[in-house]
Design an enzyme around this catalytic site. Sequence first.
Site, short mmCIF file in Angstrom:
data_model
loop_
_atom_site.label_atom_id
_atom_site.label_comp_id
_atom_site.label_asym_id
_atom_site.label_seq_id
_atom_site.Cartn_x
_atom_site.Cartn_y
_atom_site.Cartn_z
N GLU A 52 0.82 -1.22 0.00
CA GLU A 52 0.00 0.00 0.00
C GLU A 52 0.86 1.27 0.00
O GLU A 52 1.14 1.84 1.05
CB GLU A 52 -0.95 0.02 1.21
CG GLU A 52 -1.87 1.23 1.20
CD GLU A 52 -2.78 1.32 2.42
OE1 GLU A 52 -3.63 2.22 2.45
OE2 GLU A 52 -2.62 0.50 3.35
N LYS A 99 -2.72 -2.10 -2.95
CA LYS A 99 -3.76 -1.23 -2.42
C LYS A 99 -3.35 0.20 -2.72
O LYS A 99 -2.36 0.70 -2.18
CB LYS A 99 -3.96 -1.44 -0.92
CG LYS A 99 -5.07 -0.56 -0.33
CD LYS A 99 -5.48 -0.99 1.06
CE LYS A 99 -6.55 -0.06 1.61
NZ LYS A 99 -7.09 -0.52 2.92
#
Length: 296
Positions: free
Chosen positions: A177, A214
Site C-alpha cells: 500500500e 492497495k
Amino acid sequence: MNQVQLDRMKNGLGFIAALDQSGGSTPKALKLYGINESRYSNDDEMFRLVHEMRTRIIKSPSFTKEHILGAILFENTMDRKIDGLYTADYLWNIEGIVPFLKIDKGLEEINENGVQLMKPIDGLDLLLKRAVERNIFGTKMRSVIKKANKEGIKEVVEQQFELAKVIASYGLVPIIEPEVDINIKDKKEAEAILLEELERNLKLLDKRTLVIFKLSLPTVANLYKPLLNDHRLVRIVALSGGYSREKANEILSKNSGVIASFSRALSEGLSDAQTAEEFDKTLKVAVDSIYKASIK
C-alpha cells in the site's frame, strides 16, 4: 497458502473491508462511532471497545461473503475472539471472509524526498509466524507519498517490495500500500511515477511470489489497469483516502478491475447508540453501494 482463499481473492465478486485502525487511530475511530475518551481510561479498555465495534460489524447480517471478499484486521483484533473463535477463524469458518493482518508500525516523518516510509517493524518474523498460526491469509503495510518525487517514490516502492518478499516466504500474500495523498497538488504526476515503479518492481519478483496492490483512487481513470496483466498480481484494491463514501464510489466505478478496500467510507454513519436494526440498515447501505462500485 489456502488455495480456496486465493481463488476467492483472485476471482470473487466483492470488496475488502478495512477494519484495521491501530493504536494511534483507534481513538479517532471510536469517536466517529460515538464513543469518546471519557468511556475508557486505558489502552485495554479502549481496545475492548473497538473490538466490540468490529465484532458488531462482522456479526451484522449486512456483512456477508456475498459482498465482502476479505477483511483486514489490526494485530490486537487478531488476538481476540468472537464467539469463542479467534477473529480470523470466525471470519473464514463462519462468515467465509478471507482474513488479512495489518503489520506495519506506522510511518516515519516526511523525508527530503516528500514521502513517509514505514517505521522498522520490530519482531517481524515472530509476528508473521503468529499470523500463520492464527490462519491469516495475507498482510497489509502502508507508506505515504506526499510529492511527485521520483527518488522518494522509488524509496517507498522498494521498501514495500523488500518486505513483501519476506512476508511471501511465510506463505502469506502481502498487500502493498503506497498511498498517494489525495490532497497534494501534483497527485496525477505522483501516480504516473508510482505506476512506473510498481511495474518495474513487479517484473523483478520471483514468478511464484504473489502480491496485492492497495492504491489511492487515481486521477486518471484506469491508470493502473495494465498492471493486471501480470500473473503475480492477485488483485488491485483501492483505499478511500479521505474521500466521502459517495465520492470514493463514484471514482472507483470508473476504474475497471479495481475493487474497494475502504475503512472510514465503510463505517461512515455507524454509531454505538444505534439500535441493531438501525446499525444493520446503515451498514447495508454502505456495503451495497461499495459492492456495486467494486463490481461495476
